[in-house]
Scaffold this motif. Structure first.
Motif, PDB file in Angstrom:
ATOM      1  N   HIS A  67       0.760  -1.217   0.128  1.00  0.00           N
ATOM      2  CA  HIS A  67      -0.066  -0.240  -0.112  1.00  0.00           C
ATOM      3  C   HIS A  67       0.898   1.020  -0.044  1.00  0.00           C
ATOM      4  CE1 HIS A  67      -3.614  -2.532   0.946  1.00  0.00           C
ATOM      5  NE2 HIS A  67      -2.569  -3.156   1.683  1.00  0.00           N
ATOM      6  N   PRO A  68       1.393   1.449  -1.062  1.00  0.00           N
ATOM      7  CA  PRO A  68       2.442   2.579  -1.222  1.00  0.00           C
ATOM      8  C   PRO A  68       1.709   4.116  -1.012  1.00  0.00           C
ATOM      9  CG  PRO A  68       2.172   1.855  -3.168  1.00  0.00           C
ATOM     10  CD  PRO A  68       1.560   0.861  -2.385  1.00  0.00           C
ATOM     11  N   ASP A  69       0.660   4.136  -1.267  1.00  0.00           N
ATOM     12  CA  ASP A  69      -0.147   5.340  -1.071  1.00  0.00           C
ATOM     13  C   ASP A  69      -0.581   5.978   0.360  1.00  0.00           C
ATOM     14  OD1 ASP A  69       0.030   5.700  -4.009  1.00  0.00           O
ATOM     15  OD2 ASP A  69      -2.001   4.785  -4.106  1.00  0.00           O
ATOM     16  N   ASN A  70      -0.582   4.682   1.139  1.00  0.00           N
ATOM     17  CA  ASN A  70      -0.930   4.888   2.629  1.00  0.00           C
ATOM     18  C   ASN A  70       0.391   4.479   3.516  1.00  0.00           C
ATOM     19  OD1 ASN A  70      -3.294   6.249   2.285  1.00  0.00           O
ATOM     20  ND2 ASN A  70      -4.507   4.222   1.842  1.00  0.00           N
ATOM     21  N   ALA A  71       1.523   4.126   2.874  1.00  0.00           N
ATOM     22  CA  ALA A  71       2.734   3.731   3.816  1.00  0.00           C
ATOM     23  C   ALA A  71       2.666   4.360   4.945  1.00  0.00           C
ATOM     24  CB  ALA A  71       3.946   3.777   2.914  1.00  0.00           C
ATOM     25  N   ALA A  72       2.823   5.715   5.119  1.00  0.00           N
ATOM     26  CA  ALA A  72       3.229   6.263   6.301  1.00  0.00           C
ATOM     27  C   ALA A  72       1.936   6.066   7.552  1.00  0.00           C
ATOM     28  CB  ALA A  72       3.048   7.790   6.025  1.00  0.00           C
ATOM     29  N   VAL A  73       0.651   6.101   7.109  1.00  0.00           N
ATOM     30  CA  VAL A  73      -0.404   5.733   7.653  1.00  0.00           C
ATOM     31  C   VAL A  73      -0.228   4.163   8.522  1.00  0.00           C
ATOM     32  CG1 VAL A  73      -3.016   5.535   7.903  1.00  0.00           C
ATOM     33  CG2 VAL A  73      -1.738   7.617   6.678  1.00  0.00           C
ATOM     34  N   PHE A  74       0.123   3.154   7.670  1.00  0.00           N
ATOM     35  CA  PHE A  74       0.223   2.148   7.962  1.00  0.00           C
ATOM     36  C   PHE A  74       1.354   1.805   8.855  1.00  0.00           C
ATOM     37  CE2 PHE A  74      -2.489   0.625   4.322  1.00  0.00           C
ATOM     38  CZ  PHE A  74      -3.628  -0.191   4.988  1.00  0.00           C
ATOM     39  N   GLU A  75       2.599   2.618   8.792  1.00  0.00           N
ATOM     40  CA  GLU A  75       3.513   2.565   9.744  1.00  0.00           C
ATOM     41  C   GLU A  75       3.151   3.097  11.078  1.00  0.00           C
ATOM     42  OE1 GLU A  75       6.455   4.703   8.146  1.00  0.00           O
ATOM     43  OE2 GLU A  75       7.195   3.098   6.482  1.00  0.00           O
ATOM     44  N   ALA A  76       2.289   4.091  11.243  1.00  0.00           N
ATOM     45  CA  ALA A  76       1.800   4.808  12.349  1.00  0.00           C
ATOM     46  C   ALA A  76       0.697   3.614  12.897  1.00  0.00           C
ATOM     47  CB  ALA A  76       0.922   6.144  12.161  1.00  0.00           C
ATOM     48  N   VAL A  77       0.023   3.048  12.127  1.00  0.00           N
ATOM     49  CA  VAL A  77      -0.909   1.951  12.728  1.00  0.00           C
ATOM     50  C   VAL A  77      -0.122   0.911  13.236  1.00  0.00           C
ATOM     51  CG1 VAL A  77      -2.589   0.275  12.042  1.00  0.00           C
ATOM     52  CG2 VAL A  77      -3.047   2.478  11.062  1.00  0.00           C
ATOM     53  N   ASP A  78       0.892   0.489  12.640  1.00  0.00           N
ATOM     54  CA  ASP A  78       1.911  -0.419  13.331  1.00  0.00           C
ATOM     55  C   ASP A  78       2.399  -0.043  14.752  1.00  0.00           C
ATOM     56  OD1 ASP A  78       4.594  -1.720  13.474  1.00  0.00           O
ATOM     57  OD2 ASP A  78       3.569  -3.057  12.202  1.00  0.00           O
ATOM     58  N   ALA A  79       2.725   1.138  14.775  1.00  0.00           N
ATOM     59  CA  ALA A  79       3.122   1.713  16.134  1.00  0.00           C
ATOM     60  C   ALA A  79       2.042   1.606  17.220  1.00  0.00           C
ATOM     61  CB  ALA A  79       3.702   3.016  16.020  1.00  0.00           C
ATOM     62  N   GLN A  80       0.771   1.643  16.920  1.00  0.00           N
ATOM     63  CA  GLN A  80      -0.369   1.828  17.896  1.00  0.00           C
ATOM     64  C   GLN A  80      -0.476   0.169  18.051  1.00  0.00           C
ATOM     65  OE1 GLN A  80      -2.586   4.120  18.777  1.00  0.00           O
ATOM     66  NE2 GLN A  80      -0.804   5.627  18.166  1.00  0.00           N
TER      67      GLN A  80
END
Length: 472
Positions: A67-80
């Motif tokens: 999901h390259p378009d939402n990569a930063a969002v998924f990284e933040a979800v991963d931290a959560q």
């Protein structure tokens, strides 16, 4: 004793939020057939085989490369998700029976084994894939594998028993139960997308509790977050109606997010309306403000991102905000920077003052004194040449303050005079930041509709008067 914590994790769109709602017996978590809908940690309370647990719903774990378009969002979800795993006792690993064992499932399984987590695998959607699909998930390497159908509830009792058997024994010497409840001051943080609502929540909490990203609409659900004596509610950004009526796949999700936001405003004691200092108070902010006032919540406006303004621009923004809020001068306004923390702590003082005002601790004699002074200084207008008499007032409720005024012809009292009375009560009683509701009640005429028969003496006198007038 401390509550045991159970965390739901898995890939996007495997049914974690549906299972969360089923176990908590609520509809708090937003559910839709859309991958990546949940992003923040969502806490709830569930009873599992007589044991009270704190249940955490998390966002879907996905490979950012997919999901390259939402990569930063998924990284933040991963931290959560990592933060949720740090506090959990049992992990419910939710997988999709229709998809089989995916590569992402294997990655999550290896991650959980490295952490040494106590895992129960919930194979969801077996009502579609069939019971035989469960055996494939034994390859993940976890002993407890339970087939469920979260949507219909099939298999959930067995899942509850399995999870309860993995919970640690209660620590009687621990602190009192601190599970999430609806007690305390409910504070909803609302506003348009990308104005800094989640950043403000994180600044108040002192931790990265909510997913924050530059993409508008990062928050999609209303998330309850305990914070001392407060219950903070982070809400999704409210766009204009035309912006949510697009043909994209997220249009329906955004509409449900707005519904959850409006529900949060209705149950909040205080609403923090976050606005962007670079744009000022726009029409959509006023719509949200009007809905909060109609719901009876106290309001404080937090104009965010003021750290990037020059002194001249700051003065211009302040003048613009004052002009836009002339219809409600009782609303408190704070100029803050949620990112830098400037002015944020002062918001808690405003919240406390507004909550105390909303409690409306006042006596009936005090209300009648304010009413008498208001009528003496500015009497209500007459109706059909008859004066409107306001006799006495009493408290009818709190959150928001509600005053009932008794008198005659009160139904004809103009709206402008009602606003005048609300302003007088607010000024005299220190009701800062809260709407004051004025209700009126006209006393019933006890003789209305009843006949008034004349007695014998009155009838004779009436006959004499009639004869006298005829004689003249």
């Amino acid at each position: 004793m401390l509550p045991r914590v159970v965390t739901l994790i898995g890939r996007p769109n495997v049914g974690k939020s549906t299972l969360f709602n089923r176990l908590c017996r609520t509809r708090d978590a937003l559910v839709a057939d859309y991958a990546g809908l949940t992003r923040d940690r969502h806490y709830g309370t569930a009873m599992l085989a007589g044991i009270r647990v704190t249940l955490i719903d998390t966002g879907g774990l996905a490979d950012p490369d997919v999901h390259p378009d939402n990569a930063a969002v998924f990284e933040a979800v991963d931290a959560q998700v990592e933060s949720a795993l740090d506090e959990t006792d049992v992990v419910v690993f939710v997988v999709d029976a229709c998809d089989g064992v995916a590569t992402a499932d294997e990655d999550i399984a290896r991650r959980l084994r490295r952490r040494g987590a106590d895992v129960v695998v919930a194979v969801n959607k077996v009502d579609r894939a069939g019971a035989d699909a469960v055996h494939e998930f034994a390859s993940l390497g976890f002993e407890a594998v339970v087939p469920v159908a979260a949507l219909s509830g099939r298999g959930c009792p067995a899942l509850i028993e399995t999870v309860a058997s993995h919970l640690p024994a209660p620590d009687r010497a621990a602190e009192p139960d601190q599970a999430v409840t609806g007690d305390g001051v409910r504070v909803a943080v609302a506003g348009r997308p990308n104005v800094g609502k989640s950043t403000l929540i994180n600044r108040l909490l002192g931790e990265d509790r909510q997913v924050v990203h530059d993409t508008p609409g990062t928050t999609r659900d209303a998330i309850d977050i305990p914070f001392g004596r407060y219950l903070l509610i982070d809400t999704a950004g409210v766009r204009r109606k035309g912006r949510t009526a697009s043909a994209s796949g997220t249009a329906m999700v955004e509409k449900f997010s707005i519904v959850k936001t409006l529900e949060a405003l209705e149950r909040a004691h205080v609403v923090i309306l976050v606005a962007d200092a670079h744009e000022g108070i726009v029409d959509q902010d006023l719509h949200v403000l009007d809905y909060a006032v109609q719901a009876g919540a106290g309001v404080v406006v937090a104009v965010n991102k003021c750290d990037g303004l020059s002194p001249a621009d700051r003065q211009r923004v302040m003048a613009s905000v004052d002009r836009r809020l002339t219809f409600a001068p009782w609303i408190a306004v704070r100029y803050i920077s949620a990112l830098r923390g400037r002015g944020v702590r002062a918001l808690t003082d405003d919240i406390d003052a507004i909550h105390r005002a909303g409690a409306f601790e006042v006596t009936t004699p005090e209300l009648n004194r304010v009413l008498a002074e208001a009528v003496r200084e500015h009497a209500p207008p007459a109706v059909r040449s008859r004066p409107v008499k306001l006799r006495y007032a009493h408290k009818a409720g709190a959150y928001p303050p509600r005053v009932v005024i008794h008198g005659n012809q009160t139904e004809a009292l103009p709206a402008s005079y009602r606003r005048y009375l609300a302003s007088r009560f607010r000024a005299e009683l220190g009701l800062v930041g809260v709407p004051v509701v004025i209700e009126t009640k006209t006393a019933d005429n006890p003789y209305a509709g009843k006949p008034n028969p004349l007695n014998r003496r009155q009838l004779k006198r009436r006959a004499r008067l009639i004869r006298h007038r005829r004689g003249r």
